[in-house]
Design a protein around this motif. Structure first.
Motif, mmCIF file in Angstrom:
data_model
loop_
_atom_site.group_PDB
_atom_site.id
_atom_site.type_symbol
_atom_site.label_atom_id
_atom_site.label_comp_id
_atom_site.label_asym_id
_atom_site.label_seq_id
_atom_site.Cartn_x
_atom_site.Cartn_y
_atom_site.Cartn_z
ATOM 1 N N SER A 141 0.819 -1.166 0.151
ATOM 2 C CA SER A 141 0.105 0.045 -0.205
ATOM 3 C C SER A 141 0.892 1.373 0.034
ATOM 4 O O SER A 141 0.420 2.120 -0.644
ATOM 5 C CB SER A 141 -0.847 -0.076 1.173
ATOM 6 O OG SER A 141 -1.817 -1.047 1.186
ATOM 7 N N LYS A 142 2.037 1.328 0.688
ATOM 8 C CA LYS A 142 2.665 2.422 0.630
ATOM 9 C C LYS A 142 3.519 2.588 -0.790
ATOM 10 O O LYS A 142 3.628 3.606 -1.092
ATOM 11 C CB LYS A 142 3.870 2.290 1.890
ATOM 12 C CG LYS A 142 3.426 2.674 3.073
ATOM 13 C CD LYS A 142 4.457 2.230 4.310
ATOM 14 C CE LYS A 142 3.555 2.285 5.558
ATOM 15 N NZ LYS A 142 4.288 1.912 6.637
ATOM 16 N N ALA A 190 -1.725 3.627 -1.719
ATOM 17 C CA ALA A 190 -3.240 3.340 -1.562
ATOM 18 C C ALA A 190 -3.856 4.559 -1.075
ATOM 19 O O ALA A 190 -3.210 5.586 -0.774
ATOM 20 C CB ALA A 190 -3.315 2.335 -0.416
ATOM 21 N N CYS A 191 -5.203 4.443 -1.159
ATOM 22 C CA CYS A 191 -6.054 5.753 -0.684
ATOM 23 C C CYS A 191 -5.672 5.999 0.677
ATOM 24 O O CYS A 191 -5.199 5.004 1.439
ATOM 25 C CB CYS A 191 -7.254 5.629 -0.938
ATOM 26 S SG CYS A 191 -8.335 4.395 0.166
ATOM 27 N N ALA A 192 -5.800 7.116 1.331
ATOM 28 C CA ALA A 192 -5.464 7.553 2.632
ATOM 29 C C ALA A 192 -6.267 6.708 3.694
ATOM 30 O O ALA A 192 -5.769 6.352 4.843
ATOM 31 C CB ALA A 192 -5.573 9.048 3.064
ATOM 32 N N LEU A 194 -5.414 0.012 7.283
ATOM 33 C CA LEU A 194 -4.400 -0.901 7.431
ATOM 34 C C LEU A 194 -3.423 -0.626 8.708
ATOM 35 O O LEU A 194 -2.943 -1.718 9.477
ATOM 36 C CB LEU A 194 -3.458 -1.251 6.298
ATOM 37 C CG LEU A 194 -4.060 -1.868 5.104
ATOM 38 C CD1 LEU A 194 -3.181 -1.654 3.821
ATOM 39 C CD2 LEU A 194 -4.315 -3.227 5.538
ATOM 40 N N GLN A 195 -3.115 0.605 8.845
ATOM 41 C CA GLN A 195 -2.283 0.892 10.029
ATOM 42 C C GLN A 195 -2.942 0.571 11.341
ATOM 43 O O GLN A 195 -2.228 0.518 12.214
ATOM 44 C CB GLN A 195 -1.899 2.297 9.767
ATOM 45 C CG GLN A 195 -0.700 2.553 8.713
ATOM 46 C CD GLN A 195 -0.579 3.995 8.280
ATOM 47 O OE1 GLN A 195 -1.322 4.936 8.661
ATOM 48 N NE2 GLN A 195 0.634 4.181 7.700
#
Length: 142
Positions: free
Chosen positions: A114-115, A119-121, A127-128
């Motif tokens: 994703s990074k 990926a969208c915010a 995920l975080q």
């Protein structure tokens, strides 16, 4: 050596020589084989890890071919399955613990992907947050 192991080896060989179609075929066949074996013996951690690894192999294969959406899908499938298992009350505690441990294995590649692929915010934040929750969960052993 098991059939699925041979298929993964063969897939890795083809991957290393950039024979994408052949690598994909081998990884898909290994995945199908592993699904059958793992469903018959779900508490077998070797089969579970190989099953997850097969999805990750396919994700990497699709990523190097520029198929980011498909690659991410193959990272999500085992993660979602482990999330479902971790919440299932109809399975043994051992299997639930395996699923919780596997979530940590499936989450890291999704975060990295994703990074790397922007990926969208909202997705990245989700995920975080999941990573923080998983890290905070410490199974209680009796």
């Amino acid at each position: 050596m098991e059939v699925w192991q041979l298929l993964l080896q063969k897939g890795n060989f083809h991957f290393n020589y950039e024979n994408w179609y052949e690598a994909e075929e081998c990884y898909q066949q290994a995945l199908e084989c592993l699904e059958q074996f793992w469903l018959a013996d779900m508490e077998n951690s070797t089969l579970l890890l190989a099953w997850i690894g097969s999805f990750h192999n396919l994700a990497v294969l699709y990523e190097v071919q520029g198929k980011a959406q498909l690659a991410f899908k193959y990272l999500q499938i085992p993660h979602q399955r482990m999330m479902e298992l971790s919440r299932c009350n109809d399975i043994s505690q051992d299997l639930q613990l395996m699923a919780l441990t596997a979530i940590k294995i499936t989450l890291s590649p999704m975060l990295a992907f994703s990074k790397k692929h922007k990926a969208c915010a909202g997705c990245l934040k989700s995920l975080q947050q999941m990573e923080a929750e998983v890290s905070a969960q410490q199974p209680v052993l009796h």
